[in-house]
Design an enzyme around this catalytic site. Sequence first.
Site, PDB file in Angstrom:
ATOM      1  N   ASP A 335     -14.278  20.395  34.440  1.00 32.20           N
ATOM      2  CA  ASP A 335     -15.677  20.309  34.048  1.00 32.20           C
ATOM      3  C   ASP A 335     -15.799  20.861  32.639  1.00 32.20           C
ATOM      4  OD1 ASP A 335     -16.715  19.442  36.418  1.00 32.20           O
ATOM      5  OD2 ASP A 335     -17.034  21.454  37.217  1.00 32.20           O
ATOM      6  N   ASP A 634     -17.846  22.569  41.125  1.00 33.19           N
ATOM      7  CA  ASP A 634     -18.658  23.705  41.544  1.00 33.19           C
ATOM      8  C   ASP A 634     -19.766  23.345  42.534  1.00 33.19           C
ATOM      9  OD1 ASP A 634     -20.095  22.311  39.678  1.00 33.19           O
ATOM     10  OD2 ASP A 634     -20.011  23.865  38.143  1.00 33.19           O
ATOM     11  N   ASP A 638     -19.067  17.976  44.774  1.00 37.00           N
ATOM     12  CA  ASP A 638     -17.701  17.998  44.261  1.00 37.00           C
ATOM     13  C   ASP A 638     -16.676  18.179  45.373  1.00 37.00           C
ATOM     14  OD1 ASP A 638     -18.523  17.747  41.647  1.00 37.00           O
ATOM     15  OD2 ASP A 638     -18.652  19.908  41.311  1.00 37.00           O
TER      16      ASP A 638
HETATM   17  P1  ATP Z   1     -20.404  19.752  33.623  1.00 38.02           P
HETATM   18  O1  ATP Z   1     -20.388  18.590  34.562  1.00 38.02           O
HETATM   19  O2  ATP Z   1     -19.296  19.754  32.673  1.00 38.02           O
HETATM   20  O3  ATP Z   1     -20.617  21.071  34.294  1.00 38.02           O
HETATM   21  P2  ATP Z   1     -23.173  19.528  32.905  1.00 38.02           P
HETATM   22  O4  ATP Z   1     -23.652  20.895  33.237  1.00 38.02           O
HETATM   23  O5  ATP Z   1     -23.799  18.890  31.694  1.00 38.02           O
HETATM   24  O6  ATP Z   1     -21.645  19.487  32.658  1.00 38.02           O
HETATM   25  P3  ATP Z   1     -24.559  18.608  35.178  1.00 38.02           P
HETATM   26  O7  ATP Z   1     -24.866  19.976  35.621  1.00 38.02           O
HETATM   27  O8  ATP Z   1     -24.220  17.564  36.154  1.00 38.02           O
HETATM   28  O9  ATP Z   1     -23.400  18.604  34.154  1.00 38.02           O
HETATM   29  O10 ATP Z   1     -25.818  18.125  34.330  1.00 38.02           O
HETATM   30  C1  ATP Z   1     -25.976  16.792  33.918  1.00 38.02           C
HETATM   31  C2  ATP Z   1     -27.145  16.690  32.965  1.00 38.02           C
HETATM   32  O11 ATP Z   1     -28.344  17.052  33.649  1.00 38.02           O
HETATM   33  C3  ATP Z   1     -27.054  17.622  31.775  1.00 38.02           C
HETATM   34  O12 ATP Z   1     -26.361  17.060  30.729  1.00 38.02           O
HETATM   35  C4  ATP Z   1     -28.509  17.850  31.444  1.00 38.02           C
HETATM   36  O13 ATP Z   1     -29.019  16.820  30.643  1.00 38.02           O
HETATM   37  C5  ATP Z   1     -29.175  17.793  32.785  1.00 38.02           C
HETATM   38  N1  ATP Z   1     -29.374  19.142  33.331  1.00 38.02           N
HETATM   39  C6  ATP Z   1     -28.463  20.109  33.484  1.00 38.02           C
HETATM   40  N2  ATP Z   1     -28.989  21.209  34.029  1.00 38.02           N
HETATM   41  C7  ATP Z   1     -30.269  20.939  34.243  1.00 38.02           C
HETATM   42  C8  ATP Z   1     -31.374  21.652  34.812  1.00 38.02           C
HETATM   43  N3  ATP Z   1     -31.229  22.884  35.278  1.00 38.02           N
HETATM   44  N4  ATP Z   1     -32.562  21.057  34.859  1.00 38.02           N
HETATM   45  C9  ATP Z   1     -32.726  19.808  34.410  1.00 38.02           C
HETATM   46  N5  ATP Z   1     -31.753  19.080  33.873  1.00 38.02           N
HETATM   47  C10 ATP Z   1     -30.541  19.613  33.787  1.00 38.02           C
END
Ligand code: ATP
Length: 905
Positions: A335, A634, A638
């Site tokens: 990730d 996480d 997943d």
């Molecule tokens: P990774 O998968 O590497 O952990 P990530 O945190 O960007 O990366 P996700 O948590 O799946 O992956 O988030 C996907 C997208 O959703 C983010 O790029 C962001 O635009 C949006 N996002 C992330 N966190 C939030 C949140 N708490 N509230 C609203 N939108 C969010």
Amino acid sequence: MTRTTQSVGPVAWHGLPADEAADRLAASFTDGLADDQVASRRAAHGENRITPRPGRSPLLRFALQFVQPLVLVLLVASLVTMLLGEWVDASVIFGVTLINALIGFIQEGRAESALAALARSVISEVTVLRGGSKRRLSSTELVPGDVVLLTAGDKVPADLRLFHTRELQAMEAALTGESTAVAKQDEALPHDTLLAERSNMAYAGTVMISGQGSGVVVATGDHTETGRISRLIAEAPDMRTPLTRKMAAFSNWLLLAIGLLALLTFAVGIWRGESVFAMFMAAVALAVGAIPEGLPAAVTITLAIGVSRMARRRAIIRKLPAVETLGSTTTICSDKTGTLTENQMTVREIYAGGVRLVVSGSGYSPAGRIGDGAAIDGALRECLLAGVLCNDAGLGKSSRSWEVVGDPTEGALLVVARKAGLDERTLQKMFRRLDEIPFDSARQYMATLHDIEGVRLAYFKGALEQLLARSITMLDRKGQATALRREEIEQVARSMAAEGLRVLAVARLVSPSLEALDAKSPDRGLQFIGLVGMVDPPRPKAISAVRTCHSAGITVKMITGDHAVTALSIARQLGITRSGEAALSGRELAALADDELHAAVARVNVFARVDPAQKLRLVRALQSNGEVVAMTGDGVNDAPALKQADIGIAMGLGGTEVAKEAADMVLTDDDFATIEAAIEEGRGVYDNLVKFITWTLPTNFGEGLVIVAAVIAGATLPITPLQILWINMTTAVFLGLMLAFEPIEHGVMHRPPRPPSRQILDAALLWRIVLLGVLLLAGSFGLFLVELAQGHPLAEARTVAVNVFVVVQAMYLFNCRSLKFSALHIGLFSNPAVWYGVLVMAVLQALLTYWPVMNRLFATAPIGGPEWLEILAVGTLAYLIVGVEKHWRNLRADLLRKRPRAGSR
Ligand code: ATP
């Protein structure tokens, strides 16, 4: 209010309305318990922990030590020797068997309890409301009356009466055996509702798989339903791995072969007219000598040492086979957020009402300014307000620094609002949340509904693609709706992402009569408010860890939910991709057929906007390309990918309980560099196993060879069965096992991963077995015959032969300390354990040779200085010959490696 809690137990909590349940527990839904309430309840109820039922009894574990082929051989030998009237021999054999069982019992017990303690060390944390604020604490600290906040992926820490739910679904198989998800709600139920149907309760040990909810703790520890049926039997960890299974199969074959050879030896001897007793003893000696009895224990101990070394480097192994598999990992899928990056979000830029503003300050401290003191009104204020209200995180100041409880992305939004003078606690109280759609990685946005000055307003924040597609207007600088400038917004987002910023879009829906939000039929007609760009810098250690992985022949791939441009920018900073390389998005991935995907996964290193469900496809595609895949994760979604991967890795800090349970390994610091460290340890552990095997098999062969040769030659046995037993038992423990403590060899991360199919018993080891076997035969038999020829008594000649064995094994131990280099090259003293072992062995041999009691028990006799010189000479010669052989093999391997390259030029 100082009401006491009801005694926990017979109350049918599901039958009470939530308010009444809270009243009975003197709990407050809005503030949780006060600290003094917690202290008194903690004293009354103790830790929230289920007392494990004891596992296998020590007596049974000790008895099981005797159910091993070799031990059985020894027991039979001891019995037969006794029947033949050889009481001393019989009792020594029996004594040795007993000591062997005792050593096995202690070692196994220690390894098992170390592993079990490690597994327990992955503490499970919960979010609770105490004293009016959210706190993260260990689930063991919960008391009845605590208000627990649940989200998807949480393991329920105690029995809860739910008082608020939002799309909450639980998997309760652990309690009810029912393997489909059950929906949760907060209304009271009839008193006679069955356990499996109590939808307003969440029971300890079950798992939340979607949605959000809150509940008040009604029972903890042994008083929970799970505690009462006490299913939690302390299980011994499974100590089997692919290698131990292979070893067990190998040992069985070896045992059969040795058994047959022993019978043959016996038959040949009888046919030659030897006495039945002498031949029985020869056959037993052969069996005892040739069976590598230290092997199973050595494998277990080496793996256990590896596990504790990994734990010291912050990787907790949950399943033992992972220790081995780590060494042959070829691809790591990681990730981005939190693993490759710091997960310390700071808002750097805001684009609102068509204006782009820079934000100053760093970390979570609310010191800093927006746009050099821009007026906080219009679209900018609306953007900040949306960020605060559509938010589940908390911000607090500890003695040293500002800290975020909850999602760092959301924490950053609270911080930036405070920089503008907006306090989230006041705003969240002022504009209460009426409904919500929780954030979900697959949905990629979150929404909340509020009543603001009589108008129903829903705020949205999430991935730009999700919100822009639903927007029809945007706010101008003054906060008035105006025509949507889609291209401008996308261009700003791209430019922020190109700087490596994580971009979050914010929008709202104004609807006077909106009652509830519905995730299934998402609202359209949004007003676009703005964009927030936040930095999440790469972890400095991750950059060097990626480099090390590359030099170790391991590919690193980034799989992220973030935008492709942001992902690529961070991947470039980390060295995962080079400029010019493209990313593959989740949408493109979905359009690929399986065979196209196989080609794509081999080529592409950055996968962006990936839905967690697609991770499973990615792992499978990589595996069908022959890769051994380590995959991080996480969230709840997943879990399937973590199970499918050869090494599933969960985050100890930011990961859900579901992910942790599905994983083979848990990182206690969530850091990518820890994966690299674990792989390095994994390679080291495997090396040490190979070293032990390379040490033990040739020496066992040598012992067997001496006996067979003596019987064939019709000579007196140069070593008695008891003496062989002595050699094997002592050298395995004090010499061979010391190899488990060898530090990781220099250069392990400069060689390619080990192909999982590679056999340990290869041509090189076979050749070594023969070489050392012949050296041992020549040395011990030779000196034995010389002693006899010089007129020394049999006992002395045998003592010389025994010492030849031990000294050669001790010298050969130094050959085995490295598979490639000489002991001098890796540092003569880099593993002190080897020296302690040699020292103990020297003392033991001195006792065996000179102590009259041992002389009587083992039929040995004191020997003189010249004999020792001869013995040491044989040992040194063996060391040198094996050293030359190793050197020659290295040269040949280097030549073979260079030849194809020379040819291709
Ligand atoms: P990774 O998968 O590497 O952990 P990530 O945190 O960007 O990366 P996700 O948590 O799946 O992956 O988030 C996907 C997208 O959703 C983010 O790029 C962001 O635009 C949006 N996002 C992330 N966190 C939030 C949140 N708490 N509230 C609203 N939108 C969010």
